[in-house]
Design an enzyme around this catalytic site. Structure first.
Site, PDB file in Angstrom:
ATOM      1  N   GLU A 171       0.823  -1.215   0.000  1.00  0.00           N
ATOM      2  CA  GLU A 171       0.000   0.000   0.000  1.00  0.00           C
ATOM      3  C   GLU A 171       0.859   1.267   0.000  1.00  0.00           C
ATOM      4  OE1 GLU A 171      -2.992  -0.556   3.024  1.00  0.00           O
ATOM      5  OE2 GLU A 171      -3.513  -2.524   2.227  1.00  0.00           O
ATOM      6  N   ASN A 184      16.844  -0.444  -3.410  1.00  0.00           N
ATOM      7  CA  ASN A 184      16.308  -1.537  -2.598  1.00  0.00           C
ATOM      8  C   ASN A 184      15.330  -2.366  -3.411  1.00  0.00           C
ATOM      9  OD1 ASN A 184      17.548  -0.856  -0.012  1.00  0.00           O
ATOM     10  ND2 ASN A 184      16.365   1.029  -0.225  1.00  0.00           N
ATOM     11  N   HIS A 374     -13.966 -11.023   7.398  1.00  0.00           N
ATOM     12  CA  HIS A 374     -13.060 -11.633   8.378  1.00  0.00           C
ATOM     13  C   HIS A 374     -11.797 -10.790   8.450  1.00  0.00           C
ATOM     14  CE1 HIS A 374     -14.741 -16.007   7.659  1.00  0.00           C
ATOM     15  NE2 HIS A 374     -15.578 -15.252   8.336  1.00  0.00           N
ATOM     16  N   GLU A 375     -11.750  -9.853   9.390  1.00  0.00           N
ATOM     17  CA  GLU A 375     -10.481  -9.143   9.629  1.00  0.00           C
ATOM     18  C   GLU A 375      -9.685 -10.026  10.581  1.00  0.00           C
ATOM     19  OE1 GLU A 375      -8.872  -6.133   8.497  1.00  0.00           O
ATOM     20  OE2 GLU A 375      -7.373  -7.329   9.546  1.00  0.00           O
ATOM     21  N   HIS A 443      -8.236  -8.443   1.278  1.00  0.00           N
ATOM     22  CA  HIS A 443      -7.494  -7.206   1.501  1.00  0.00           C
ATOM     23  C   HIS A 443      -6.200  -7.534   2.232  1.00  0.00           C
ATOM     24  CE1 HIS A 443     -10.088  -3.600   0.445  1.00  0.00           C
ATOM     25  NE2 HIS A 443     -10.597  -4.645  -0.180  1.00  0.00           N
ATOM     26  N   GLU A 444      -5.197  -6.686   2.033  1.00  0.00           N
ATOM     27  CA  GLU A 444      -3.841  -6.993   2.499  1.00  0.00           C
ATOM     28  C   GLU A 444      -3.484  -8.414   2.045  1.00  0.00           C
ATOM     29  OE1 GLU A 444      -6.234  -5.998   4.956  1.00  0.00           O
ATOM     30  OE2 GLU A 444      -5.829  -3.970   4.290  1.00  0.00           O
ATOM     31  N   GLU A 462      -7.173  -6.562  -2.806  1.00  0.00           N
ATOM     32  CA  GLU A 462      -6.615  -5.212  -2.722  1.00  0.00           C
ATOM     33  C   GLU A 462      -5.171  -5.310  -3.198  1.00  0.00           C
ATOM     34  OE1 GLU A 462      -6.832  -1.769   0.692  1.00  0.00           O
ATOM     35  OE2 GLU A 462      -5.944  -3.675   1.187  1.00  0.00           O
ATOM     36  N   GLU A 468      -9.220   3.977   0.258  1.00  0.00           N
ATOM     37  CA  GLU A 468      -9.239   4.196   1.703  1.00  0.00           C
ATOM     38  C   GLU A 468      -8.150   5.194   2.110  1.00  0.00           C
ATOM     39  OE1 GLU A 468      -8.217   0.725   4.048  1.00  0.00           O
ATOM     40  OE2 GLU A 468      -6.715   0.099   2.622  1.00  0.00           O
TER      41      GLU A 468
HETATM   42  C1  NOJ Z   1      -8.075  -2.329   5.661  1.00  0.00           C
HETATM   43  C2  NOJ Z   1      -8.941  -2.630   4.482  1.00  0.00           C
HETATM   44  O1  NOJ Z   1      -8.277  -2.307   3.280  1.00  0.00           O
HETATM   45  C3  NOJ Z   1     -10.227  -1.852   4.623  1.00  0.00           C
HETATM   46  O2  NOJ Z   1     -11.026  -2.033   3.475  1.00  0.00           O
HETATM   47  C4  NOJ Z   1     -10.931  -2.299   5.862  1.00  0.00           C
HETATM   48  O3  NOJ Z   1     -12.090  -1.518   6.049  1.00  0.00           O
HETATM   49  C5  NOJ Z   1     -10.034  -2.142   7.097  1.00  0.00           C
HETATM   50  N1  NOJ Z   1      -8.771  -2.734   6.864  1.00  0.00           N
HETATM   51  C6  NOJ Z   1     -10.647  -2.784   8.323  1.00  0.00           C
HETATM   52  O4  NOJ Z   1     -10.617  -4.169   8.202  1.00  0.00           O
HETATM   53 CA    CA Z   2      -5.822  -2.036   2.986  1.00  0.00          CA
END
Ligand code: NOJ
Ligand code: CA
Length: 654
Positions: A171, A184, A374-375, A443-444, A462, A468
């Protein structure tokens, strides 16, 4: 002729040629692999001129001799492949996979006499190769300390890159520099403009059970730098094994790289038999309200996910014709410092105040699909413990869309997201999701390498700086770079559609019109309609979002310069209508659009959504115009794009 011919003649192995040449079907590209003094090298030419100068290939192994010297080619097997296949979703419905292949069988001439194969494929649009290690009696496993695949591009080439091994994963904003200024490692896809006048990108395809390849500058050349593991090695393999494809995409124009389909072609065909449940879609979320601070992921007065609010948003989806709704914060574990307490997340326990069954039933009645989230905060250990139950929970509740997240700089506070351990984990999620008929949006994530051909339930991810980051950290040129860089890795959940571009907490560095353009220029099989519903109420620009699909029949990359501007046209899948989007950097510009791709003898009605002449991303973001016009094949149109602006056109065939 090869410049190292003389040497190779000295090292012939029982009359077997020590050179293997693969030519692209159109004969413009030539990849020459050769063993010189026992060392494997390759070079790539386009129209007779070197795109990649002689570059070495080899491996350093732990507790074993390097696999680098004393090599011979024992045999080369060639074949040609030409087929067309159909995507489940994507930028094209039908893709042509046409290449010439050489399997170069190598052996060591001394010691263990280990065997390996380099499989090379030359397409019209680039060259790819991978290393294969067959099962053999005296070599069962390897721990790779270093893979060195060199890519000796002209050191005066210009590259667009993000740094590797940084806390925020992929990111970052892109930097443009000469290769000689690199210090690098950088991530792939790594896109370059060569002094020869053409463009090239280095990336990989079919990344399974291996560390992701980054590129390190070393002695005037790029060298593969495989993401390391905490144990001091980079990859552990049990034979038989193979690496991902090392891929060099080549095009005359930068837009040719966007049309390149090598990455998908190098992946295996679809492994999911019944794909009828897999559907690209647009989706809303309660998400932007959370990012603006109006609502929270955790409990308390601002708790986003309550039965009442989900109902309200389901109503909005139904009203605005958006088929799915993302719920972040539906489960327990978000209270407090969630980024550093991934172990608190529970993936089967809805948060107090949210009646999941009633909400699902209400959504079903309104024909809206809920997308759960699912975070993990990169606590993969906690997630893996719960995964079987978590996906069974989704299945039991008839939930088919899932977003996952891995906020954090290391998996389990230890390993890179892009390491072999990370790659394995992400793959496990994709496969367990497929087994439970779940489509995922990671994401990530690990970067895209085309495995969505094999696992089309992986709809998007992502893996770049997305919207964001608006509110200060995105410049107008970002979206004119990412389609040529991150975009080469496939479907990207950029989360477009913010209409509240002048919001005081997160001011968006675009004109409002440009938000429409994103749905066309940035491909994603999951396109977010990311603002709060009230922003869309009675808004004349919303019609374009309502009409635009998330999967396509054909895509044409009409005009573009990296970091400057881009215009893309896409045709509806199984339909006749077209959508066109254009974006520019901070420079306002007028582009001339030629409609030579339309059906001859047909008439189209164009709905044009464009920046007003005096619009500007900084202080006049809301100034737009909507016009209608009849268009035929061969017509052309001049369109103004404001600084940080863009345009969108819907072409309906009459
Ligand atoms: C980062 C993610 O890219 C975003 O979409 C999400 O809302 C937040 N993390 C929280 O999980
Ligand atoms: Ca993100």
């Amino acid at each position: 002729m090869l410049m190292f011919n003389i040497f190779s003649k000295l090292f012939k192995h029982k009359g077997v040629p020590q050179t293997a040449t693969v030519t692209s079907p159109d004969r413009r590209l030539i990849a020459e692999f050769e063993v010189v003094g026992g060392v494997l090298q390759y070079q790539i030419k386009r129209d007779g001129r070197l795109v990649i100068n002689p570059s070495r290939i080899g491996f350093e192994l732990k507790n074993d001799r390097p696999l680098a010297k004393n090599m011979v080619i024992v045999r080369t097997a060639k074949k040609t492949h030409n087929e067309q296949w159909e995507t489940v979703w994507g930028e094209e419905k039908t893709i042509t996979n046409h290449y010439n292949e050489a399997a170069i069988y190598l052996a060591e001439t001394d010691g263990a006499e280990r065997l390996w194969t380099v499989r090379v494929r030359a397409f019209d649009e680039g060259v790819a190769w991978r290393y294969e290690f067959p099962a053999q009696p005296n070599w069962q496993a390897m721990e790779i300390v270093n893979e060195f695949t060199e890519f000796a591009f002209d050191w005066n080439s210009t590259g667009w890159w993000i740094p590797a091994y940084q806390p925020d994963r992929y990111e970052y904003n892109y930097t443009k520099s000469q290769l000689s200024d690199l210090e690098n490692p950088v991530h792939t896809p790594f896109t370059m403009r060569l002094p020869l006048g053409c463009y090239a990108a280095v990336h990989e395809a079919a990344l399974y059970d291996y560390g992701a390849m980054t590129l390190r500058p070393q002695d005037g050349r790029l060298v593969s730098d495989i993401t390391p593991l905490s144990n001091g090695t980079r990859v552990g393999l049990v034979l038989p094994a193979q690496t991902p494809w090392r891929m060099v995409e080549i095009g005359q124009a930068p837009t040719d790289l966007m049309a390149n389909r090598m990455m998908l072609n190098l992946n295996a065909p679809c492994k999911i038999q019944d794909t009828s449940w897999i559907q690209a879609t647009k989706y809303m979320g309660i998400w932007w309200a959370q990012h603006l601070g109006e609502l929270s992921w955790g409990t308390g007065e601002r708790q986003a996910i309550t039965t009442a609010r989900v109902r309200e948003y389901v109503d909005a989806c139904a009203t605005y014709g958006v088929p799915a709704l993302l719920l972040e914060g539906w489960n327990t574990g978000w209270d407090g410092d969630w980024m550093n307490h991934g172990e608190r997340f529970n993936f089967t326990e809805p948060v107090a105040g949210f009646d999941i069954d009633a909400s699902l039933e209400y959504a079903r009645q309104n024909n809206v699909k809920l997308m759960l989230h699912h975070e993990t905060s990169a606590d993969v250990a906690n997630y893996e413990k719960q995964m079987t139950d978590a996906y069974a929970f989704l299945k039991a509740k008839n939930v088919h869309y899932l977003k996952t997240g891995y906020v954090g700089s290391r998996i389990n506070h230890l390993e890179f997201h892009h390491s072999q351990i990370g790659v394995r984990h992400y793959q496990r999620t994709v496969e367990i999701a497929a087994a439970n008929q779940v489509m995922v949006n990671i994401h990530e994530p690990i970067k895209g390498t085309g495995i969505e051909r094999t696992w089309p339930n992986l709809l998007s991810r992502e893996g770049a700086r997305g919207q964001e980051y608006e509110g200060g950290a995105l410049a107008p040129n970002h979206a004119t770079i990412i389609p040529f860089t991150r975009g080469l890795a496939g479907s990207f959940d950029y989360t477009p559609g913010i209409f509240d571009v002048t919001n005081f907490t997160k001011r968006v560095a675009t004109t409002i019109t440009r938000q429409l353009a994103y749905y066309v220029v940035i491909f994603s099989a999951l396109q977010m309609v990311s603002d709060r519903p009230h922003m869309y109420k009675d808004h004349p620009l919303f019609r374009f979002i309502q009409l635009v699909p998330a999967t396509w029949g054909r895509s044409l990359y009409l005009l573009g310069e990296i970091g400057e501007y881009l215009v893309v046209a896409r045709q509806v899948r199984d339909g006749t209508d077209w959508f066109i989007g254009g974006v520019t950097n901070e420079n306002a510009r007028k582009i001339n659009l030629f409609f030579d791709f339309l059906d001859k003898d047909a008439k189209y009605t164009a709905e044009i959504y464009r920046d007003d002449e005096n619009a500007h991303y900084r202080d006049n973001q809301m100034a737009y115009k909507i016009e209608a016009q009849e268009i035929r094949h061969g017509d052309h149109m001049a369109i103004h794009m404001a600084s940080g602006g863009g345009f969108a056109i819907y072409l309906k065939k009459n």
